[in-house]
Write a protein that holds these residues in place. Sequence first.
Motif, PDB file in Angstrom:
ATOM      1  N   HIS A  70      48.519  39.971  40.981  1.00 50.21           N
ATOM      2  CA  HIS A  70      49.568  38.957  41.136  1.00 50.21           C
ATOM      3  C   HIS A  70      49.178  37.588  40.589  1.00 50.21           C
ATOM      4  O   HIS A  70      50.034  36.748  40.360  1.00 50.21           O
ATOM      5  CB  HIS A  70      49.959  38.837  42.615  1.00 50.21           C
ATOM      6  N   VAL A  71      47.882  37.375  40.442  1.00 55.55           N
ATOM      7  CA  VAL A  71      47.398  36.127  39.852  1.00 55.55           C
ATOM      8  C   VAL A  71      46.154  36.450  39.022  1.00 55.55           C
ATOM      9  O   VAL A  71      45.268  37.149  39.495  1.00 55.55           O
ATOM     10  CB  VAL A  71      46.967  35.087  40.919  1.00 55.55           C
ATOM     11  N   LEU A  72      46.122  35.949  37.809  1.00 50.08           N
ATOM     12  CA  LEU A  72      44.945  36.138  36.958  1.00 50.08           C
ATOM     13  C   LEU A  72      44.163  34.828  36.907  1.00 50.08           C
ATOM     14  O   LEU A  72      44.697  33.796  36.503  1.00 50.08           O
ATOM     15  CB  LEU A  72      45.374  36.550  35.550  1.00 50.08           C
ATOM     16  N   VAL A  73      42.915  34.892  37.352  1.00 50.97           N
ATOM     17  CA  VAL A  73      42.107  33.682  37.418  1.00 50.97           C
ATOM     18  C   VAL A  73      40.911  33.818  36.477  1.00 50.97           C
ATOM     19  O   VAL A  73      40.068  34.701  36.660  1.00 50.97           O
ATOM     20  CB  VAL A  73      41.595  33.441  38.856  1.00 50.97           C
ATOM     21  N   SER A  74      40.840  32.974  35.471  1.00 46.08           N
ATOM     22  CA  SER A  74      39.693  32.981  34.577  1.00 46.08           C
ATOM     23  C   SER A  74      38.639  32.021  35.109  1.00 46.08           C
ATOM     24  O   SER A  74      38.960  30.903  35.499  1.00 46.08           O
ATOM     25  CB  SER A  74      40.096  32.545  33.175  1.00 46.08           C
TER      26      SER A  74
END
Length: 220
Positions: free
Chosen positions: A94-98
């Motif tokens: 649901h959220v892509l965090v780099s």
Amino acid sequence: WSKENDLQDINTYQPHNSEIQYLRILLCGPTGSGKSSDLFIVTAKHFSFTVHNFQNPKSRTRDFLPFYIKQVMKGHVKDNRDYNENPGLSDKVHVLVSVISVSQAKTLIDLNNLTNIIFTLSFYVSGIPQMLLQTKIDEAFLEVKEDIKNVYKSSPLKEQMEKVSQSLGIPVNCSFPVKNYHSEIHTDDNTDTLILSTLRKMIDFGEDFVNSRTGKYWIF
Ligand SMILES: Nc1nc2c(ncn2[C@@H]2O[C@H](COP(=O)(O)OP(=O)(O)OP(=O)(O)O)[C@@H](O)[C@H]2O)c(=O)[nH]1
Ligand SMILES: [Mg+2]
């Protein structure tokens, strides 16, 4: 600068969308960037959460990584081995965090690797919220090491955040500085505050996404 509100909101957070029980947040970044440390000590102190580790399969080259992450995001990869044929919203990311440390972001190789991955992903996946965390700001900026509250006052840090956001194509308002616990034995309020505000943002982004009718993104 206070952690009480965030703590309260995170503690009582429950996704409104009844299709899911919890948010799935994917942290992605070079080795040593601080993914495992990220948020974990504070989070573990206050909340329950589950961690899955995904490694680019060893037999594959680096070029394979974006495609692998894409499979993970679509909810097809279960614990590295099993394949989920028909993933639902609760299996998807649901959220892509780099995640990249300031010093890694300063080496072109690490930055280029992450840029390539993000570029390929944004080509394939649209609609999913993306965030960027720059970690180890305490190592890179003396004023932040001395007092974490300087995080919003330091102009070199601001410049660094903007520069890397721009190279990665992630908007500055989706980009956050992070100082993890590393050697400290005790947690402290100021470090907690920054970490909790970042976690709060992840939840806000994820919550928006799973409600934006859809909870749909388009993966080609
Ligand atoms: N000074 C400082 N050290 C940090 C910070 N975040 C992480 N570290 C240290 O950096 C090292 C690597 O952090 P990890 O969280 O293990 O990195 P990772 O991204 O999980 O790495 P892999 O699991 O190999 O992909 C650890 O020794 C951490 O204690 C930070 O914000 N500041
Ligand atoms: Mg790790």
